[in-house]
Design an enzyme around this catalytic site. Sequence first.
Site, PDB file in Angstrom:
ATOM      1  N   LYS A  60       0.844  -1.200   0.000  1.00 24.63           N
ATOM      2  CA  LYS A  60       0.000   0.000   0.000  1.00 24.63           C
ATOM      3  C   LYS A  60       0.881   1.253   0.000  1.00 24.63           C
ATOM      4  CE  LYS A  60      -3.894   2.026   2.586  1.00 24.63           C
ATOM      5  NZ  LYS A  60      -4.804   1.836   3.749  1.00 24.63           N
ATOM      6  N   SER A 102      -9.930  -0.246   7.357  1.00 23.68           N
ATOM      7  CA  SER A 102      -9.436  -0.027   5.998  1.00 23.68           C
ATOM      8  C   SER A 102      -8.789  -1.231   5.342  1.00 23.68           C
ATOM      9  CB  SER A 102      -8.448   1.145   5.983  1.00 23.68           C
ATOM     10  OG  SER A 102      -9.132   2.362   6.147  1.00 23.68           O
ATOM     11  N   SER A 128      -9.597   2.268   3.143  1.00 22.03           N
ATOM     12  CA  SER A 128      -8.715   2.962   2.234  1.00 22.03           C
ATOM     13  C   SER A 128      -7.781   2.038   1.453  1.00 22.03           C
ATOM     14  CB  SER A 128      -7.856   3.961   3.024  1.00 22.03           C
ATOM     15  OG  SER A 128      -7.040   3.291   3.973  1.00 22.03           O
TER      16      SER A 128
END
Length: 485
Positions: A77, A176, A152
């Site tokens: 990420k 997330s 996210s």
Amino acid sequence: MDYFKTDIEKLHHQLANGELTSVDLVQSTLEGISQIDPEVQAFVTVNTAAALKQAEAVDQAGIATDQPLAGVPVAIKDNIVTKGLKTTASSKMLANFVPIYDATVVEKLTAAGAINVGKTNLDEFAMGSSTENSAIQVTKNAWDHTKVPGGSSGGSAASVASGQVVVALGTDTGGSIRQPAAFNGVVGFKPTYGRVSRWGLIAFGSSLDAIGTLTRRVRDSVPVMNTIIGHDDKDSTTVDRSAEDLGAKIGQDLTGMKIALPKEYLGDGVDAAIVAQVQAAAKQFEAMGATVEEVSLPHTKYAVPAYYIIASSEASSNLQRFDGIRYGFRAQDVKTLDDVYVRSRSEGFGAEVKRRIMLGTFSLSAGFYDAYFKKAGQVRTLITRDFEQVFENYDLIIGPTTPTPAFKIGDKVTDPLTMYMNDILTIPVNLAGLPAMSVPAGFVDGMPVGLQLIAKHFDEATLYQAGAAFEDANNYVDQIPGGQA
């Protein structure tokens, strides 16, 4: 490489036996990304040259039987810093930021021989539930490209669900990892707060942030988590329990396990079809020998407002460093120092980030600190006590991961309150610092839904035990976007 039909254990066996080289595997992975990702848009940076170079080094060194991740491609990420590889947090503020060091989790994965093939998209600074807040691109749900992948960690979830990689790292501040895992029909694992070092994670909510995994299979998460856990001198919140094998209980019988099902997790706002899937899952656990009973977590209804006050306050503090002076975006044609600060932050941050900075600054201000931030902290304690009381009598808590399946791109992005409520079932876990996992639990209107499993502090082994048993009892892992595996 068809990641729908393989797993880390099989890849390791092929690599260790010489049936497959790391270079071939990485090359195949990069080719897959080039074919699939133009539509899905999960990756913001592909690490082509460095990944192939790293793969060559792994092949030359050889892969031992006790190196389960050696030569295995991993996606990261893009709020986890990577030395020499652009790390943007999907923000204009860091559009050209190239770190000079690796995050601790990246160091550990690299030392284990894992290959970083690229950085995945996210809501800017991890603030969002749909990845629509990215300043770079909008990632698509792997099952329906008109729908959001969640957030996210939407890029990480979509990269795994679309078959581009076998595992991706994500971060979880209020759900997330688990929420996008549920939306994309993959496994999302969030460890106990303090299990994994946050050194090198671009901070959002420092008392809430956790780094975890997104995989198609429960067992694929284990070697990654076993690699990245442990004390880190650079993160004082970490604990020294690195000798534990988090997957030690996988395969053990569930007979006698006591599972709690909170009535608050099946109440108003949760889609009736998702409630039905969770109730069916409860029956499956009972068929495997567990006992499932209804319980109450009475302070759940206060979790969302408490979370957004705490998380936004911490974000307000953490994001002060992005000031247009030291690094990151700097506004042009500024005439005064005030202009540098104000215009750099106004132009560099997106709307959602600015909204949370303003909310957090307000909550921490002299006249409102006691009424908001302090009160939210007290509510957090009550929520934590609710969990503690349930875990006195139960081994595990189950419930839906999200109140609805994935929604259409654009449907909720202009309604922040509705978007915030999408995390109502995952937020309490972060407030209490507990470990949790989302596993695929069926489909509603053709879209995946997730079952959330929650365990007591540092009892990740029970999560993996129950999650793997549930996965084995179903065929959801065989269901893939576009048809059967």
